[in-house]
Design an enzyme around this catalytic site. Structure first.
Site, PDB file in Angstrom:
ATOM      1  N   HIS A   1      55.918  -5.232  -9.352  1.00  0.00           N
ATOM      2  CA  HIS A   1      54.972  -4.145  -9.636  1.00  0.00           C
ATOM      3  C   HIS A   1      54.735  -4.021 -11.134  1.00  0.00           C
ATOM      4  O   HIS A   1      55.596  -4.353 -11.948  1.00  0.00           O
ATOM      5  CB  HIS A   1      55.406  -2.813  -8.997  1.00  0.00           C
ATOM      6  CG  HIS A   1      56.545  -2.097  -9.656  1.00  0.00           C
ATOM      7  ND1 HIS A   1      57.347  -1.200  -8.995  1.00  0.00           N
ATOM      8  CD2 HIS A   1      57.022  -2.114 -10.932  1.00  0.00           C
ATOM      9  CE1 HIS A   1      58.245  -0.698  -9.827  1.00  0.00           C
ATOM     10  NE2 HIS A   1      58.067  -1.238 -11.002  1.00  0.00           N
TER      11      HIS A   1
ATOM     12  N   GLU B   1      52.630  -1.214  -6.285  1.00  0.00           N
ATOM     13  CA  GLU B   1      53.625  -1.936  -5.498  1.00  0.00           C
ATOM     14  C   GLU B   1      52.973  -3.126  -4.786  1.00  0.00           C
ATOM     15  O   GLU B   1      51.745  -3.209  -4.707  1.00  0.00           O
ATOM     16  CB  GLU B   1      54.247  -0.973  -4.474  1.00  0.00           C
ATOM     17  CG  GLU B   1      54.884   0.288  -5.079  1.00  0.00           C
ATOM     18  CD  GLU B   1      56.187   0.034  -5.834  1.00  0.00           C
ATOM     19  OE1 GLU B   1      56.440  -1.099  -6.289  1.00  0.00           O
ATOM     20  OE2 GLU B   1      56.964   0.999  -5.979  1.00  0.00           O
TER      21      GLU B   1
ATOM     22  N   ASP C   1      52.235   5.917 -15.394  1.00  0.00           N
ATOM     23  CA  ASP C   1      52.535   6.533 -14.098  1.00  0.00           C
ATOM     24  C   ASP C   1      53.367   7.799 -14.281  1.00  0.00           C
ATOM     25  O   ASP C   1      53.866   8.075 -15.373  1.00  0.00           O
ATOM     26  CB  ASP C   1      53.257   5.536 -13.160  1.00  0.00           C
ATOM     27  CG  ASP C   1      54.294   4.679 -13.876  1.00  0.00           C
ATOM     28  OD1 ASP C   1      54.791   5.107 -14.939  1.00  0.00           O
ATOM     29  OD2 ASP C   1      54.607   3.583 -13.383  1.00  0.00           O
TER      30      ASP C   1
ATOM     31  N   ASN D   1      60.146  -6.266  -7.964  1.00  0.00           N
ATOM     32  CA  ASN D   1      59.270  -6.661  -6.852  1.00  0.00           C
ATOM     33  C   ASN D   1      57.882  -7.076  -7.340  1.00  0.00           C
ATOM     34  O   ASN D   1      56.976  -7.249  -6.542  1.00  0.00           O
ATOM     35  CB  ASN D   1      59.152  -5.516  -5.831  1.00  0.00           C
ATOM     36  CG  ASN D   1      58.513  -4.276  -6.433  1.00  0.00           C
ATOM     37  OD1 ASN D   1      58.153  -4.257  -7.610  1.00  0.00           O
ATOM     38  ND2 ASN D   1      58.362  -3.232  -5.633  1.00  0.00           N
TER      39      ASN D   1
HETATM   40  P1  PGA Z   1      62.738  -1.061 -16.070  1.00  0.00           P
HETATM   41  O1  PGA Z   1      61.465  -0.832 -15.139  1.00  0.00           O
HETATM   42  O2  PGA Z   1      62.216  -1.223 -17.463  1.00  0.00           O
HETATM   43  O3  PGA Z   1      63.544   0.196 -15.922  1.00  0.00           O
HETATM   44  O4  PGA Z   1      63.425  -2.289 -15.574  1.00  0.00           O
HETATM   45  C1  PGA Z   1      60.351  -1.646 -15.260  1.00  0.00           C
HETATM   46  C2  PGA Z   1      59.347  -1.311 -14.194  1.00  0.00           C
HETATM   47  O5  PGA Z   1      59.752  -0.933 -13.067  1.00  0.00           O
HETATM   48  O6  PGA Z   1      58.151  -1.438 -14.443  1.00  0.00           O
END
Ligand code: PGA
Length: 225
Positions: free
Chosen positions: A128, A133, A66, A126
């Site tokens: 994702h 999302e 992304d 959440n």
């Molecule tokens: P993080 O993010 O490694 O910073 O916890 C993971 C994600 O949002 O996919």
């Protein structure tokens, strides 16, 4: 659930295991196509990879999961900048084979390179994966998305204030990710354990995007406290 879910002793151990699998993959492939994550969790993996000077990256193509929309690529928190800082500036990769999502043509570009072979994912609190999302279609491909309030608040730790966090991003879709031949998902911390339980031991539902991974044929989930 066809995959393996494994709790490991430390963040260091988790980073070393996933990096080892990436290294094996790079060592074994003629042309390897990697899907790569950003965020806090993969930092240890990238350190392992950039410090291994024996790795030959010349045949590897990468596709990031992304990229934010609305900040310049030179912004320290753009995912392009993150990837150069943490990996690409330190290795001998062919820059023509490095990709960040910037349009719906991204999936055809992945197909042109032969499809994703090996993809590393994080998971959001959440549920994702990439920026798919809650509510994202299991059939989704690369597209422009609005970020969830929870994501904006979680990612505000990387910015001076929550107002600076981009509200939109390009993301690979859930179908794009599921088409990867092998997937590793890494996660650290108690809140991530809650969502891992929901995603991998609960119902397969678009409300928890990562739950689709239960259907993947070659999945490993590594988790540490
Ligand atoms: P993080 O993010 O490694 O910073 O916890 C993971 C994600 O949002 O996919």
């Amino acid at each position: 659930m066809k995959g393996i879910i494994r709790k490991v002793g430390s963040y260091d151990e988790m980073s070393k295991i996933v990096a080892l699998h990436v290294k094996r993959f790079i060592g074994n492939s003629q042309i390897g196509v990697l899907g790569l994550p950003t965020g806090g969790t993969p930092l240890g993996m990238y350190k392992e990879l950039r410090e291994d000077t024996r790795l030959n990256w010349s045949k590897v193509a990468t596709f990031n999961l992304d990229e934010y929309v609305g900040i310049d690529e030179k912004h320290p928190e753009s995912y392009k900048n993150y990837m150069y800082r943490n990996l690409f500036s330190h290795i001998d990769i062919d820059e023509n084979k490095v990709h960040f999502p910037d349009g719906e043509h991204y999936d055809s570009r992945i197909t042109y390179f032969g499809g994703l072979d090996f993809t590393v994912l994080g998971i959001g609190n959440n549920g994702h994966i990439a920026f798919n999302e809650p509510g994202s279609s299991f059939e989704s491909t690369t597209r422009l998305v609005d970020l969830d309030e929870r994501t904006i608040s979680d990612n505000s730790r990387f910015f001076n204030s929550i107002d600076e966090v981009p509200k939109q991003a390009w993301t690979m879709g859930l179908k794009t990710i599921m088409d990867s031949k092998e997937i590793f998902l890494i996660a650290q911390g108690k809140s991530k354990w809650e969502i891992i339980r929901e995603a991998f031991y609960g119902e397969i539902t678009e409300k928890v995007p990562a739950s689709i991974l239960q259907k993947h044929k070659n999945l490993t989930v590594l988790y540490c406290d």
